[in-house]
Design a protein around this motif. Structure first.
Motif, short mmCIF file in Angstrom:
data_model
loop_
_atom_site.label_atom_id
_atom_site.label_comp_id
_atom_site.label_asym_id
_atom_site.label_seq_id
_atom_site.Cartn_x
_atom_site.Cartn_y
_atom_site.Cartn_z
N MET A 1 0.82 -1.08 -0.05
CA MET A 1 -0.12 -0.06 -0.05
C MET A 1 0.85 1.15 -0.02
N GLY A 2 0.53 2.07 -0.85
CA GLY A 2 1.37 3.44 -1.16
C GLY A 2 1.04 4.44 0.07
N MET A 3 2.00 5.75 -0.07
CA MET A 3 1.59 6.76 0.85
C MET A 3 0.36 7.35 0.72
N PRO A 4 -0.39 7.75 1.58
CA PRO A 4 -1.50 8.69 1.39
C PRO A 4 -1.35 9.78 0.53
N SER A 5 -2.14 10.01 -0.40
CA SER A 5 -1.92 11.19 -1.25
C SER A 5 -1.70 12.42 -0.71
N TYR A 6 -2.24 12.93 0.34
CA TYR A 6 -2.04 14.10 1.03
C TYR A 6 -0.89 14.11 1.71
N LEU A 7 0.21 12.96 1.61
CA LEU A 7 1.35 13.05 2.18
C LEU A 7 2.46 13.19 1.11
N ILE A 8 1.98 13.10 -0.02
CA ILE A 8 3.04 12.86 -1.27
C ILE A 8 3.29 14.29 -1.73
N LEU A 9 4.65 14.91 -1.62
CA LEU A 9 4.61 16.33 -1.92
C LEU A 9 4.78 16.42 -3.62
N PRO A 10 4.42 17.27 -4.06
CA PRO A 10 4.59 17.60 -5.60
C PRO A 10 5.94 17.62 -5.94
N GLY A 11 6.35 17.30 -7.10
CA GLY A 11 7.58 17.34 -7.63
C GLY A 11 8.30 18.86 -8.02
N VAL A 12 9.53 19.00 -7.94
CA VAL A 12 10.12 20.10 -8.17
C VAL A 12 9.46 21.06 -9.35
N ASN A 13 9.27 20.33 -10.68
CA ASN A 13 8.76 20.95 -11.50
C ASN A 13 7.24 21.47 -11.36
N GLU A 14 6.50 20.52 -10.63
CA GLU A 14 5.10 21.25 -10.49
C GLU A 14 5.13 22.41 -9.46
N ILE A 15 5.96 22.29 -8.35
CA ILE A 15 6.29 23.46 -7.53
C ILE A 15 6.71 24.62 -8.19
N ALA A 16 7.59 24.51 -8.97
CA ALA A 16 8.20 25.70 -10.01
C ALA A 16 6.95 26.19 -10.72
N ALA A 17 6.42 25.29 -11.58
CA ALA A 17 5.26 25.63 -12.42
C ALA A 17 4.43 26.61 -11.49
N ALA A 18 3.79 26.16 -10.37
CA ALA A 18 2.88 26.77 -9.68
C ALA A 18 3.35 28.09 -8.97
N VAL A 19 4.48 28.44 -8.69
CA VAL A 19 4.97 29.71 -8.17
C VAL A 19 5.16 30.74 -9.29
N VAL A 20 5.41 30.10 -10.49
CA VAL A 20 5.76 30.81 -11.81
C VAL A 20 4.30 31.31 -11.95
N GLU A 21 3.17 30.66 -11.74
CA GLU A 21 2.03 31.02 -12.09
C GLU A 21 1.31 32.07 -11.12
N LEU A 22 1.72 31.66 -9.86
CA LEU A 22 1.07 32.28 -8.67
C LEU A 22 1.66 33.81 -8.59
N ALA A 23 2.90 34.02 -8.87
CA ALA A 23 3.48 35.41 -8.44
C ALA A 23 2.56 36.56 -9.66
N PRO A 24 2.70 36.32 -10.88
CA PRO A 24 1.97 37.36 -11.64
C PRO A 24 0.62 37.29 -11.36
N ALA A 25 -0.16 36.16 -11.21
CA ALA A 25 -1.53 36.20 -10.78
C ALA A 25 -1.68 37.13 -9.52
N LEU A 26 -1.11 37.11 -8.49
CA LEU A 26 -1.10 37.83 -7.50
C LEU A 26 -1.02 39.46 -7.76
N HIS A 27 0.13 39.44 -8.44
CA HIS A 27 0.53 40.95 -8.91
C HIS A 27 -0.68 41.58 -9.44
N ARG A 28 -1.37 40.82 -10.92
CA ARG A 28 -2.22 41.27 -11.26
C ARG A 28 -3.53 41.45 -10.51
#
Length: 157
Positions: A1-28
């Motif tokens: 049985m695998g780790m519960p999904s809420y304990l699985i951290l997103p990968g670096v690529n997913e985190i980077a994409a989220a930060v890149v999207e979030l910063a300009p969205a907040l600014h706008r």
């Protein structure tokens, strides 16, 4: 049985994409909301960045401004010239070395900068107030890390 999904951290690529999207969205979101509440034209982003820098460090030189904003010297000089023409910045010669020009905000620029920053801060404060204490702690804990990311990107790492 695998780790519960809420304990699985997103990968670096997913985190980077989220930060890149979030910063300009907040600014706008901040800009659009402020634009409905101010009765003067909000300076363009680059000018606001220059105003923030000179507000924090009165007497900044054009060279220092170029370095901080990651501009070529001629672009920083053109930016400063435009801002002086618009009545946002004043150039003053350094007392010790007359060849050095130091920058300071005009009273009008200071008032407008403070008005925009006050609105931005107020919007974020209201949003933070709507969060739980735990969520606010999470945001606070992320700030030093986000600053490190900015510094690493500036340094080209």
């Amino acid at each position: 049985m695998g780790m519960p999904s809420y304990l699985i951290l997103p990968g670096v690529n997913e985190i980077a994409a989220a930060v890149v999207e979030l910063a300009p969205a907040l600014h706008r979101a901040l800009e659009r909301r402020a634009d409905t509440e101010i009765d003067f034209p909000r300076p363009p982003d680059l000018q606001l960045s220059a105003l923030r820098l000179v507000r924090r460090h009165p007497g900044t030189t054009v060279r220092e401004l170029a370095g901080e904003l990651q501009l070529k010297p001629n672009n920083a000089s053109a930016l400063v010239t435009a801002m002086v023409t618009q009545g946002l910045l004043v150039k003053e010669h350094d007392r010790a070395d007359r060849r050095v020009v130091r920058l300071r905000l005009t009273d009008q620029a200071r008032q407008r900068h403070d008005a925009v920053q006050g609105l931005f801060t107020g919007y974020v404060e209201a949003a933070l107030a709507a969060l739980t204490d735990s969520e606010r702690r999470d945001v606070a804990a992320a700030l030093p890390v986000l600053h490190r990311i900015v510094e690493q990107i500036k340094a080209g790492e």
